[in-house]
Write an enzyme that holds these catalytic residues in place. Structure first.
Site, mmCIF file in Angstrom:
data_model
loop_
_atom_site.group_PDB
_atom_site.id
_atom_site.type_symbol
_atom_site.label_atom_id
_atom_site.label_comp_id
_atom_site.label_asym_id
_atom_site.label_seq_id
_atom_site.Cartn_x
_atom_site.Cartn_y
_atom_site.Cartn_z
ATOM 1 N N SER A 206 72.808 -0.721 -16.732
ATOM 2 C CA SER A 206 71.450 -0.367 -17.788
ATOM 3 C C SER A 206 71.802 1.550 -17.749
ATOM 4 C CB SER A 206 70.442 -0.411 -17.587
ATOM 5 O OG SER A 206 70.591 -2.269 -17.908
ATOM 6 N N HIS A 259 67.203 3.292 -17.826
ATOM 7 C CA HIS A 259 67.188 3.797 -19.114
ATOM 8 C C HIS A 259 67.224 4.845 -18.882
ATOM 9 C CE1 HIS A 259 66.595 -1.059 -20.150
ATOM 10 N NE2 HIS A 259 68.150 -0.835 -19.255
#
Length: 279
Positions: A206, A259
């Site tokens: 991610s 993220h």
């Protein structure tokens, strides 16, 4: 003949050819190893044709191209797409470069092995510092290798689709180096941030995915001629997903630190490359 640009497939190119036909610019397709090249015959029309090509790759869904296909398209034109299965494989391979595919299949192999009974030994070898008692600071690879671990089908599918789509565009358009930097930096610094925010029990690509999202976003705005822009709706979705992750409204274990860190890495590299990289 003079080349004005290249596109990944014949269907996309035909819309531009029909539009150019309405401008009295004669253009035709020439197959290449990675898609098709658009060629014109008249040198004096190159500047205008090239400008129209740049406008097309920046906004290929503009209604004027659909209208041009209706007005100027040849109903007798036959585009040979070959066997659908072979075409899908071909598009998958040509849509990405060696680094993109190497990371893609590495993640797939690791995920498959974890689901075939090797989850514990793989996690012990690849997880972040502190996730297992056997981890030592001398095992430097642990700062990156959690990025290769995925714990569910949805997790790996989501990450690898974005990685293939955006990583492949970056590698094909700009080369190996910018994607390699995004992979290494986006696969390490966000992991450190995630560790300090939530501890060592995490994994997934991610951070790297958000790095390529941020990079593509900036380059698409600052350097649209690079050909790696991303539609605003896609950017909006990824930013909303980032925000929702911090609300915990879905009850999922989301690596919010990775993220956020990945997005910052991509934005910074995008701003740097948009000013310094030659395209």
């Amino acid at each position: 003949m003079i080349e004005i640009g290249r596109l990944p497939n014949s269907r996309a190119a035909q819309a531009l050819i029909d539009y150019l036909k309405g401008l009295n610019i004669d253009c035709e397709l020439v197959p290449t190893e990675q898609g098709v090249a658009l060629m014109i015959h008249d040198q004096s029309q190159f500047d205008r044709a090239h400008r129209e090509f740049q406008a097309f790759i920046h906004n290929p869904y503009d209604e004027k191209y659909l209208a041009a296909s209706w007005e100027n398209g040849d109903t007798h034109t036959k585009l040979d797409y070959g066997n659908p299965s072979l075409q899908l494989i071909s598009q998958f391979i040509t849509g990405a470069g060696p680094l993109t595919l190497l990371v893609f299949f590495t993640c797939v192999v690791i995920y498959a092995a974890m689901n075939l009974g090797f989850a514990n030994p793989i996690f012990e070898q690849l997880s972040f510092f502190g996730a297992t008692q056997s981890a030592t600071l001398s095992e430097f690879w642990r700062i990156f290798t959690p990025s290769l671990l995925h714990f569910s089908a949805m997790h790996i599918i989501f990450n690898l689709l974005w990685w293939w789509y955006l990583g492949g565009k970056i590698e094909n358009k700009l080369g190996f180096t910018p994607l390699f930097i995004l992979l290494i930096v986006g696969g390490t610094l966000p992991n450190i941030l995630q560790y300090y925010m939530a501890g060592p029990g995490f994994g997934g690509l991610s951070g790297v995915v958000y790095a390529v999202v941020g990079y593509t976003w900036v380059m698409g705005v600052k350097r649209p001629e690079s050909g790696i822009g991303l539609p605003p709706a896609y950017i909006g979705f990824m930013l909303l997903w980032l925000v929702f992750g911090f609300t915990d409204m879905f009850g999922l274990s989301i690596a919010n630190g990775a993220h956020l860190g990945g997005l910052l890495v991509g934005l910074i590299q995008g701003f740097v490359d948009s000013k310094t990289r030659k395209i």
